[in-house]
Write a protein that holds these residues in place. Structure first.
Motif, PDB file in Angstrom:
ATOM      1  N   SER A   1       0.830  -1.206   0.000  1.00  0.00           N
ATOM      2  CA  SER A   1       0.000   0.000   0.000  1.00  0.00           C
ATOM      3  C   SER A   1       0.867   1.260   0.000  1.00  0.00           C
ATOM      4  CB  SER A   1      -0.927  -0.013   1.221  1.00  0.00           C
ATOM      5  OG  SER A   1      -1.769   1.113   1.202  1.00  0.00           O
TER       6      SER A   1
ATOM      7  N   CYS B   1       2.192   1.850  -3.421  1.00  0.00           N
ATOM      8  CA  CYS B   1       1.152   2.451  -4.268  1.00  0.00           C
ATOM      9  C   CYS B   1       1.042   3.947  -3.992  1.00  0.00           C
ATOM     10  CB  CYS B   1      -0.189   1.756  -4.050  1.00  0.00           C
ATOM     11  SG  CYS B   1      -0.261   0.089  -4.753  1.00  0.00           S
TER      12      CYS B   1
ATOM     13  N   LEU C   1      -6.489   3.999  -7.108  1.00  0.00           N
ATOM     14  CA  LEU C   1      -5.425   3.069  -6.716  1.00  0.00           C
ATOM     15  C   LEU C   1      -5.153   3.161  -5.212  1.00  0.00           C
ATOM     16  CD1 LEU C   1      -3.079   1.103  -7.466  1.00  0.00           C
ATOM     17  CD2 LEU C   1      -1.678   3.166  -7.762  1.00  0.00           C
TER      18      LEU C   1
ATOM     19  N   SER D   1      -8.172   1.484  -3.255  1.00  0.00           N
ATOM     20  CA  SER D   1      -8.258   0.025  -3.318  1.00  0.00           C
ATOM     21  C   SER D   1      -7.047  -0.640  -2.673  1.00  0.00           C
ATOM     22  CB  SER D   1      -8.439  -0.451  -4.765  1.00  0.00           C
ATOM     23  OG  SER D   1      -7.354  -0.093  -5.576  1.00  0.00           O
ATOM     24  N   SER D   2      -5.855  -0.104  -2.898  1.00  0.00           N
ATOM     25  CA  SER D   2      -4.656  -0.744  -2.334  1.00  0.00           C
ATOM     26  C   SER D   2      -4.641  -0.688  -0.811  1.00  0.00           C
ATOM     27  CB  SER D   2      -3.382  -0.126  -2.905  1.00  0.00           C
ATOM     28  OG  SER D   2      -3.218   1.217  -2.497  1.00  0.00           O
TER      29      SER D   2
ATOM     30  N   GLU E   1     -10.544  -6.203  -3.564  1.00  0.00           N
ATOM     31  CA  GLU E   1      -9.824  -4.925  -3.589  1.00  0.00           C
ATOM     32  C   GLU E   1      -8.458  -5.087  -4.266  1.00  0.00           C
ATOM     33  OE1 GLU E   1     -10.976  -1.976  -2.919  1.00  0.00           O
ATOM     34  OE2 GLU E   1     -12.859  -2.564  -1.984  1.00  0.00           O
ATOM     35  N   MET E   2      -7.820  -6.237  -4.069  1.00  0.00           N
ATOM     36  CA  MET E   2      -6.538  -6.477  -4.735  1.00  0.00           C
ATOM     37  C   MET E   2      -6.743  -6.563  -6.247  1.00  0.00           C
ATOM     38  SD  MET E   2      -3.320  -6.752  -4.755  1.00  0.00           S
ATOM     39  CE  MET E   2      -2.810  -6.948  -3.067  1.00  0.00           C
TER      40      MET E   2
ATOM     41  N   GLU F   1      -9.072  -5.087  -7.924  1.00  0.00           N
ATOM     42  CA  GLU F   1      -9.312  -3.715  -8.372  1.00  0.00           C
ATOM     43  C   GLU F   1      -8.001  -2.938  -8.446  1.00  0.00           C
ATOM     44  OE1 GLU F   1     -11.602   0.369  -7.099  1.00  0.00           O
ATOM     45  OE2 GLU F   1     -12.418  -1.513  -6.341  1.00  0.00           O
ATOM     46  N   THR F   2      -7.139  -3.152  -7.484  1.00  0.00           N
ATOM     47  CA  THR F   2      -5.833  -2.489  -7.490  1.00  0.00           C
ATOM     48  C   THR F   2      -5.047  -2.874  -8.740  1.00  0.00           C
ATOM     49  OG1 THR F   2      -5.770  -2.400  -5.066  1.00  0.00           O
ATOM     50  CG2 THR F   2      -3.658  -2.225  -6.222  1.00  0.00           C
ATOM     51  N   CYS F   3      -5.075  -4.154  -9.087  1.00  0.00           N
ATOM     52  CA  CYS F   3      -4.407  -4.617 -10.308  1.00  0.00           C
ATOM     53  C   CYS F   3      -4.980  -3.904 -11.534  1.00  0.00           C
ATOM     54  CB  CYS F   3      -4.548  -6.132 -10.458  1.00  0.00           C
ATOM     55  SG  CYS F   3      -3.614  -7.075  -9.239  1.00  0.00           S
TER      56      CYS F   3
ATOM     57  N   TRP G   1      -6.328  -0.846 -11.653  1.00  0.00           N
ATOM     58  CA  TRP G   1      -5.873   0.541 -11.716  1.00  0.00           C
ATOM     59  C   TRP G   1      -4.407   0.619 -12.113  1.00  0.00           C
ATOM     60  CZ3 TRP G   1      -9.535   3.580 -12.599  1.00  0.00           C
ATOM     61  CH2 TRP G   1     -10.778   3.408 -11.997  1.00  0.00           C
TER      62      TRP G   1
ATOM     63  N   ALA H   1       1.723  -7.219  -6.886  1.00  0.00           N
ATOM     64  CA  ALA H   1       0.262  -7.316  -6.856  1.00  0.00           C
ATOM     65  C   ALA H   1      -0.194  -8.706  -7.291  1.00  0.00           C
ATOM     66  CB  ALA H   1      -0.359  -6.245  -7.754  1.00  0.00           C
TER      67      ALA H   1
END
Length: 117
Positions: free
Chosen positions: A16, A19, A39, A42-43, A72-73, A75-77, A79, A101
């Motif tokens: 996090s 990010c 980002l 979500s991170s 959430e991970m 979603e982070t990927c 972004w 990630a």
């Protein structure tokens, strides 16, 4: 809390923060700020949901919170990929973060698979 759980907690925290550093390095244009804020959100939620899972009162609650962490991970990927494909950051500077990630996604999937009811 066992050592593997503690290590994952720390790894999610470092992820996090990485990010956050990426966000700070993005160009100061509207689209980069919009993607970057998503980002950040979500991170940071990945680790927060993992922590909640570790404090769960039942296996069902554990799986639900860990599932939220995995979502959430993912979603982070998304972004990270969008930032790269929009050419808002040098792909070489993002490669290690995207690899991390992917690895964290795999770890969360494995934990979920091993915690079947």
């Amino acid at each position: 809390m066992d050592e593997r759980t503690r290590a994952l907690r720390e790894r999610l925290m470092r992820f996090s923060l990485r990010c956050l550093k990426l966000f700070r390095a993005l160009p100061r244009v509207d689209e980069a700020r919009v993607y970057g804020r998503q980002l950040l959100r979500s991170s940071s939620s990945v680790g927060a949901n993992h922590r909640e899972a570790c404090r769960s009162r039942s296996k069902v609650e554990f799986r639900a919170k860990l599932g939220d962490s995995l979502k959430e991970m993912d979603e982070t990927c998304y972004w990270l990929e969008l930032i790269r494909k929009a050419e808002l950051m040098d792909p070489d500077k993002m490669a290690d973060l995207e690899k991390e990630a992917d690895q964290l996604t795999g770890i969360l999937v494995t934990i979920l698979k091993n915690s079947k009811l």
